[in-house]
Design a protein around this motif. Structure first.
Motif, PDB file in Angstrom:
ATOM      1  N   SER A  81      -3.717   6.736  -9.424  1.00 19.68           N
ATOM      2  CA  SER A  81      -4.870   5.862  -9.217  1.00 19.68           C
ATOM      3  C   SER A  81      -5.213   5.110 -10.495  1.00 19.68           C
ATOM      4  O   SER A  81      -5.230   5.680 -11.589  1.00 19.68           O
ATOM      5  N   LYS A  82      -5.489   3.819 -10.351  1.00 18.60           N
ATOM      6  CA  LYS A  82      -5.904   3.028 -11.513  1.00 18.60           C
ATOM      7  C   LYS A  82      -7.401   3.141 -11.765  1.00 18.60           C
ATOM      8  O   LYS A  82      -7.898   2.687 -12.804  1.00 18.60           O
ATOM      9  N   TYR A  83      -8.118   3.749 -10.825  1.00 21.23           N
ATOM     10  CA  TYR A  83      -9.575   3.856 -10.949  1.00 21.23           C
ATOM     11  C   TYR A  83      -9.934   5.131 -11.707  1.00 21.23           C
ATOM     12  O   TYR A  83     -10.285   6.157 -11.140  1.00 21.23           O
ATOM     13  N   ALA A 133       2.066   1.755  -3.462  1.00 21.17           N
ATOM     14  CA  ALA A 133       0.956   2.211  -4.305  1.00 21.17           C
ATOM     15  C   ALA A 133       0.681   3.701  -4.149  1.00 21.17           C
ATOM     16  O   ALA A 133       0.143   4.338  -5.062  1.00 21.17           O
ATOM     17  N   CYS A 134       1.055   4.273  -3.004  1.00 23.05           N
ATOM     18  CA  CYS A 134       0.843   5.710  -2.772  1.00 23.05           C
ATOM     19  C   CYS A 134       1.660   6.567  -3.728  1.00 23.05           C
ATOM     20  O   CYS A 134       1.329   7.731  -3.961  1.00 23.05           O
ATOM     21  N   GLU A 151     -11.655   4.072  -2.904  1.00 22.26           N
ATOM     22  CA  GLU A 151     -11.744   3.946  -4.369  1.00 22.26           C
ATOM     23  C   GLU A 151     -11.979   2.497  -4.776  1.00 22.26           C
ATOM     24  O   GLU A 151     -12.825   2.215  -5.628  1.00 22.26           O
ATOM     25  N   SER A 152     -11.211   1.585  -4.209  1.00 21.85           N
ATOM     26  CA  SER A 152     -11.348   0.174  -4.581  1.00 21.85           C
ATOM     27  C   SER A 152     -12.718  -0.369  -4.193  1.00 21.85           C
ATOM     28  O   SER A 152     -13.281  -1.216  -4.897  1.00 21.85           O
ATOM     29  N   LEU A 186      -3.783   8.941   2.607  1.00 23.86           N
ATOM     30  CA  LEU A 186      -3.821   8.604   1.181  1.00 23.86           C
ATOM     31  C   LEU A 186      -4.204   7.136   0.988  1.00 23.86           C
ATOM     32  O   LEU A 186      -4.972   6.795   0.078  1.00 23.86           O
ATOM     33  N   MET A 187      -3.674   6.275   1.836  1.00 22.29           N
ATOM     34  CA  MET A 187      -4.049   4.853   1.777  1.00 22.29           C
ATOM     35  C   MET A 187      -5.552   4.670   1.964  1.00 22.29           C
ATOM     36  O   MET A 187      -6.196   3.876   1.269  1.00 22.29           O
ATOM     37  N   SER A 245       0.830  -1.213   0.000  1.00 21.06           N
ATOM     38  CA  SER A 245       0.000   0.000   0.000  1.00 21.06           C
ATOM     39  C   SER A 245       0.860   1.256   0.000  1.00 21.06           C
ATOM     40  O   SER A 245       0.504   2.261  -0.629  1.00 21.06           O
ATOM     41  N   GLN A 289      -7.951   6.793   1.307  1.00 22.80           N
ATOM     42  CA  GLN A 289      -8.649   7.240   0.103  1.00 22.80           C
ATOM     43  C   GLN A 289      -8.614   6.169  -0.979  1.00 22.80           C
ATOM     44  O   GLN A 289      -9.602   5.949  -1.692  1.00 22.80           O
ATOM     45  N   LYS A 290      -7.480   5.475  -1.116  1.00 23.16           N
ATOM     46  CA  LYS A 290      -7.362   4.419  -2.120  1.00 23.16           C
ATOM     47  C   LYS A 290      -8.239   3.221  -1.768  1.00 23.16           C
ATOM     48  O   LYS A 290      -8.777   2.541  -2.656  1.00 23.16           O
TER      49      LYS A 290
END
Length: 286
Positions: free
Chosen positions: A70-72, A65-66, A235-236, A228-229, A62, A231-232
């Motif tokens: 974003s992949k979304y 990934a920050c 999103e997922s 930030l984690m 994670s 928020q991700k």
């Protein structure tokens, strides 16, 4: 990218203003390696004690990934909705049994291959095919499947939130470890009370660097990463909510075009395609 930019702004403002007001970076730079080793090592040790290996691995993933975008994106969601439209349209025209092979072997399915971004995501494909399989079997009604979907999404959210909680605990512990480093520095200084004032002043300054670093690392680095984690994670979760809403709408008898409209409305406004955009994308994939 913005994570790095944010950190550069923090360090530039903190140390830039300190230097501009005549501050001497010498004592800080001299104490920095030892204080960082003490605070960082203590934090790492506490992190390892406080978390299971699965959480440790997911926290590292994670954190990495920050630093990525974003992949979304809107394009991804248009693919997801178009994929669901094609599957539901095939089931509506040819019957639910027509999608059985697509569900059982998605890696060989022309429908999933048609949308490589979503079709290559193991978690998304598994979530879609698991509930399509239940729809094909016909043993569960919409309310039962909705309850099962909610339970799975809740489990996903719980697992995905574990790294967030771990990073928040790191942020909470850093100031305390900074105080530990400062106290040890004061203990060292008290053992040298016979030294000249200039030497004692430097030693006290070095001791205070520990408190400073603990607070800075907590509120400028660890806590923002935890935010930030989180928020991700949200999103997922939205992606799974989109799939859930679309499939349930189909089970309740709505046409595929209407079902994906239900799913579209669940998405966040920043990445939600408009009705016209989605309609054009779906028609373009036919």
């Amino acid at each position: 990218m913005f994570v790095v930019i944010g950190w550069v702004v923090v360090l530039g403002c903190v140390f830039g203003v300190f230097i501009a007001h005549g501050g001497n970076m010498g004592p800080i730079l001299k104490a920095l390696p030892w204080e960082m080793t003490m605070i960082g090592g203590a934090t790492l040790g506490a992190f390892l004690v406080n978390n299971q290996m699965t959480v440790i691995k997911s926290t590292v993933a994670s954190t990495v990934a920050c630093f990525k975008g974003s992949k979304y994106t809107k394009a991804r969601y248009m693919e997801l909705l178009a994929l669901q439209f094609d599957i539901l349209q095939k089931a509506r025209k040819e019957g639910l049994m027509a999608i059985e092979q697509d569900v059982e072997k998605p890696e060989q399915s022309a429908l999933f291959k048609k949308y490589p971004t979503v079709g290559s995501d193991h978690h998304v494909v598994e979530f879609i095919t698991d509930y399509l399989r239940m729809m094909v079997s016909g043993n569960l009604n919409a309310h039962e499947i909705e309850s099962l979907m909610d339970s799975e999404i809740e489990t996903h959210h719980h697992e995905a939130h574990a790294p967030v909680a771990a990073m928040q605990r790191v942020a909470g512990g850093l100031p305390a470890f900074g105080i530990v480093a400062a106290v040890l520095g004061v203990v060292k200084t008290m053992g040298s009370v016979g030294q000249p004032p200039a030497v004692l002043g430097a030693m006290i300054g070095s001791a205070l660097v520990g408190t400073f670093l603990g607070i800075l690392l907590a509120y400028a680095f660890a806590e923002p990463l935890a935010g930030l984690m989180e928020q991700k994670v949200e999103e997922s979760g939205k992606e799974l909510q989109c799939i859930k809403t679309t499939l349930l709408a189909s089970m309740q008898g709505y046409a595929p075009a209407t079902a994906i409209e239900f799913g579209r409305k669940v998405l966040l406004s920043t990445v939600r395609p408009s009705f016209t955009e989605l309609e054009g994308h779906v028609k373009g994939k036919k």
